[in-house]
Design an enzyme around this catalytic site. Structure first.
Site, PDB file in Angstrom:
ATOM      1  N   LEU A 167      50.931  50.287  59.549  1.00 16.04           N
ATOM      2  CA  LEU A 167      51.076  50.237  58.093  1.00 16.04           C
ATOM      3  C   LEU A 167      49.771  49.822  57.442  1.00 16.04           C
ATOM      4  O   LEU A 167      49.122  48.871  57.890  1.00 16.04           O
ATOM      5  CB  LEU A 167      52.172  49.233  57.718  1.00 16.04           C
ATOM      6  CG  LEU A 167      52.227  48.797  56.245  1.00 16.04           C
ATOM      7  CD1 LEU A 167      52.634  49.949  55.339  1.00 16.04           C
ATOM      8  CD2 LEU A 167      53.137  47.596  56.059  1.00 16.04           C
ATOM      9  N   SER A 168      49.404  50.495  56.351  1.00 17.83           N
ATOM     10  CA  SER A 168      48.283  50.096  55.491  1.00 17.83           C
ATOM     11  C   SER A 168      46.988  50.021  56.308  1.00 17.83           C
ATOM     12  O   SER A 168      46.561  51.030  56.850  1.00 17.83           O
ATOM     13  CB  SER A 168      48.621  48.771  54.799  1.00 17.83           C
ATOM     14  OG  SER A 168      47.753  48.515  53.733  1.00 17.83           O
ATOM     15  N   SER A 169      46.357  48.839  56.431  1.00 15.61           N
ATOM     16  CA  SER A 169      45.155  48.773  57.262  1.00 15.61           C
ATOM     17  C   SER A 169      45.491  49.127  58.706  1.00 15.61           C
ATOM     18  O   SER A 169      44.662  49.703  59.419  1.00 15.61           O
ATOM     19  CB  SER A 169      44.516  47.389  57.188  1.00 15.61           C
ATOM     20  OG  SER A 169      45.273  46.419  57.886  1.00 15.61           O
TER      21      SER A 169
END
Length: 298
Positions: free
Chosen positions: A124-126
């Protein structure tokens, strides 16, 4: 080499660890010899435990006999525990965080007799952006990857560029995106399948990044152009691009009403995970659907 920490086990040694990361594992009792492995990368301001609790990966592992590896970031590397996906020293094969994650995988594969042809990665995300890094720099390691609210490989090289790309500004051309993946390794084999998930109302990482990820991999998979088909899964549109053999090479879910986070479905007989920060109850479990896509629930 291993140390118990509640439900997860700390992987104490896994090579030279040039990225100075942590690693925890979850090995279900029903893992068989030559079983599969899923690598799960948390997002900013998260830990392996919080992401697992929200996403439900360990519950799915108990159902299906899948081993799990949770690389973890340290505050000494990044103040908000983001993976450093945009830094040159952490976005190339053989260096930094990618090499640390590769070393973790090798250790777990050896220790638990994992089938090396059934290793998958998601984040997720980074962690999603670092999933892009791993798929590009070590494509021979993975059968598939799932990028949630992430960004394309090497779409940024500095913190300022990363902020702009997250907001949907600028970015490499499609031709450059393709070349960046091809130049990340000397791979000439069967590329990993790609699953892309994003919220239509994501104001942290603009949803244009999801489409850029798809375009980054389309030419590589020889599935350029519009999707082969569009269908609905749990009420959410799923676009799929099939290769010449009819295999789904790329899938994309854009959840129109969702912000920044991992989509979950906590209720019902097949529910997984718990709603929380960056864990968004939207009636579809990305964990279960990703596992379906990889053939882990069959």
């Amino acid at each position: 080499m291993y140390s118990d920490t509640g439900d997860m086990t700390l992987l104490r040694r896994f090579g030279t660890d040039p990225g100075s990361l942590r690693a925890k594992t979850y090995i279900p009792n029903n893992l068989s010899k030559n079983g599969p492995l899923v690598v799960v990368l948390h997002g900013s301001n998260q830990s392996a435990e919080s992401y697992n609790n929200g996403s439900g990966w360990s519950a799915l592992a108990d159902e299906t006999g899948v081993a799990l590896l949770f690389p973890g970031q340290r505050r000494s590397n990044n103040a908000i525990r983001s993976f450093n996906w945009f830094k040159p020293g952490d976005s190339h094969r053989g260096f930094g965080e990618p090499l640390s994650i590769r070393q973790m995988i090798r250790q777990v594969v050896d220790d638990h007799a994992i089938d090396p042809s059934r290793v998958f990665i998601t984040g997720l995300s980074s962690g999603g952006a670092m999933t892009s890094v791993m798929l590009a720099t070590y494509p021979e390691v993975f059968a598939g990857g799932a990028i949630i609210a992430g960004l394309p490989y090497r779409s940024a090289g500095t913190l300022m560029q990363a902020i702009f790309r997250m907001k949907g500004y600028g970015g490499p051309s499609d031709r450059t995106l393709d070349a960046l993946v091809r130049g990340a390794s000397n791979f000439a084999g069967h590329w990993p399948t790609i699953s892309v998930w994003h919220g239509g109302r994501d104001t942290t990482v603009d949803k244009s990044n999801a489409d850029s990820i798809v375009r980054q991999w389309q030419k590589i998979h020889k599935v350029e152009g519009p999707p082969t088909r569009i269908e609905k899964v749990d009420g959410v549109p799923r676009q799929v691009w099939c290769d010449a053999d009819g295999r789904v090479a790329i899938e994309e879910y854009i959840i129109s009403r969702m912000g920044h986070g991992t989509p979950i479905r906590g209720g019902g007989d097949d529910g997984l995970g718990e709603e929380g920060k960056y864990m968004l109850e939207v009636g579809i479990s990305s964990t279960r659907r990703i596992a379906d896509f990889w053939g882990l629930t069959q």
